[in-house]
Design a protein around this motif. Structure first.
Motif, mmCIF file in Angstrom:
data_model
loop_
_atom_site.group_PDB
_atom_site.id
_atom_site.type_symbol
_atom_site.label_atom_id
_atom_site.label_comp_id
_atom_site.label_asym_id
_atom_site.label_seq_id
_atom_site.Cartn_x
_atom_site.Cartn_y
_atom_site.Cartn_z
ATOM 1 N N UNK A 130 44.239 33.766 26.903
ATOM 2 C CA UNK A 130 45.596 34.293 26.923
ATOM 3 C C UNK A 130 45.564 35.813 26.911
ATOM 4 N N UNK A 131 46.527 36.423 27.573
ATOM 5 C CA UNK A 131 46.581 37.868 27.685
ATOM 6 C C UNK A 131 47.248 38.482 26.470
ATOM 7 N N UNK A 132 46.991 39.781 26.185
ATOM 8 C CA UNK A 132 47.728 40.465 25.126
ATOM 9 C C UNK A 132 49.222 40.426 25.426
ATOM 10 N N UNK A 133 50.022 40.089 24.416
ATOM 11 C CA UNK A 133 51.464 40.042 24.598
ATOM 12 C C UNK A 133 51.951 38.763 25.243
ATOM 13 N N UNK B 82 46.449 32.826 32.059
ATOM 14 C CA UNK B 82 46.082 32.892 33.470
ATOM 15 C C UNK B 82 44.867 32.024 33.747
ATOM 16 N N UNK B 83 43.885 32.071 32.860
ATOM 17 C CA UNK B 83 42.627 31.359 33.088
ATOM 18 C C UNK B 83 42.844 29.854 33.195
ATOM 19 N N UNK C 32 52.201 41.534 44.180
ATOM 20 C CA UNK C 32 51.340 42.540 43.562
ATOM 21 C C UNK C 32 50.803 42.088 42.208
ATOM 22 N N UNK C 33 51.473 41.116 41.608
ATOM 23 C CA UNK C 33 51.025 40.607 40.313
ATOM 24 C C UNK C 33 50.405 39.221 40.421
ATOM 25 N N UNK C 34 50.463 38.622 41.596
ATOM 26 C CA UNK C 34 49.977 37.256 41.769
ATOM 27 C C UNK C 34 48.776 37.230 42.701
ATOM 28 N N UNK C 35 47.852 38.145 42.469
ATOM 29 C CA UNK C 35 46.684 38.255 43.332
ATOM 30 C C UNK C 35 45.499 37.440 42.848
ATOM 31 N N UNK C 36 45.476 37.123 41.555
ATOM 32 C CA UNK C 36 44.329 36.423 40.978
ATOM 33 C C UNK C 36 43.146 37.319 40.715
#
Length: 263
Positions: free
Chosen positions: A79-82, A25-26, A222-226
């Motif tokens: 990077x996120x977990x998973x 995401x970052x 709901x998941x693309x809020x930043x």
């Protein structure tokens, strides 16, 4: 209409694409910010005649190819977990694959975005397909409260040669099934039958398991809020069969490549 209003509806999906390309995401958001800064500095960087969405992705790809951040590892870029590294596939093949199968651009538009020919795009997609075909089958946990959709997803998973460990309709069921038989992949809705959250269920599962997750939801915003960690793999309902199949293959392929690299 101003260029800002033209591109605004496409930004959440560009951010999804950016995360899939970069692996986090970052770093994905950093490239989107760079794209917007370039657009503010020179509004003519996007040709509205070709369409704001196509122009936005084309500008993003130009920046992706010129800024060295794209060589950073997921550990370095948050990077996120998973969420495994997506950098194992050749960059151009990865871009063509994501643009066509996940973002839904036709071949002609993929060629325009990548500034190449239609034949070259065909070769890139073929290369991606051959690498993805090397994936191994796995066990899949489906978290979905709508019975008809759950059955459709289950059939897609079975058609790809995978196994379904179970279908969970609530947070509690999902965690219980994951603990009883750890899956190799999770397909999850956001809003579950008892009002619980599929995202919360996935986060709890990821505390003890490291595996790829694909969210299939009617509420991608709901998941693309930043505002908090977001998934790399996100499919919008109502979904297309080919998109789901391609995303499952993509997630498992990159997971397998990342695991092999780590070993």
């Amino acid at each position: 209409m101003s260029i800002a209003k033209e591109v605004a509806p496409h930004l959440p999906y560009l951010r999804r694409f950016a995360r899939a390309v970069t692996g986090s995401q970052q770093s994905g958001d950093a490239y989107v910010v760079s794209t917007l800064e370039a657009l503010i500095a020179d509004p003519s960087a996007i040709s509205l005649e070709a369409g704001a969405r196509l122009g936005l992705y084309r500008l993003f790809i130009r920046l992706w190819g010129s800024v060295p951040l794209n060589a950073a590892s997921p550990a370095e870029t948050g990077a996120l977990p998973g969420q495994r590294s997506l950098n194992q596939l050749a960059p151009r093949s990865r871009q063509a694959f994501l643009l066509h199968t996940v973002e839904g651009f036709p071949i002609e538009d993929v060629a325009a975005i990548l500034d190449t020919g239609i034949d070259e795009v065909g070769m890139l997609l073929g290369a991606a397909g051959r690498e993805i075909a090397q994936q191994m089958s796995t066990d899949v946990l489906i978290i979905e409260d709508e019975p008809v959709i759950a059955l459709d997803v289950e059939q897609l998973v079975l058609d790809l040669g995978h196994r379904v460990t179970g279908i969970a309709r609530t947070h509690e069921q999902a965690v219980k099934l994951a603990n009883e038989k750890p899956p190799g992949l999770v397909l999850a809705d956001i809003q579950l039958a008892d009002g619980s959250s599929g995202l919360d269920a996935v986060n709890e599962i990821l505390h003890s398991l490291d595996l790829p997750v694909i969210f299939i939801t009617a509420f991608p915003e709901r998941l693309l809020t930043g505002e908090k960690p977001e998934p790399a793999f996100l499919i919008t309902k109502p979904f297309q069969v080919d998109v789901v199949k391609a995303t499952i293959s993509q997630a498992l392929f990159f997971d397998r490549k990342a695991s092999s690299h780590a070993a």
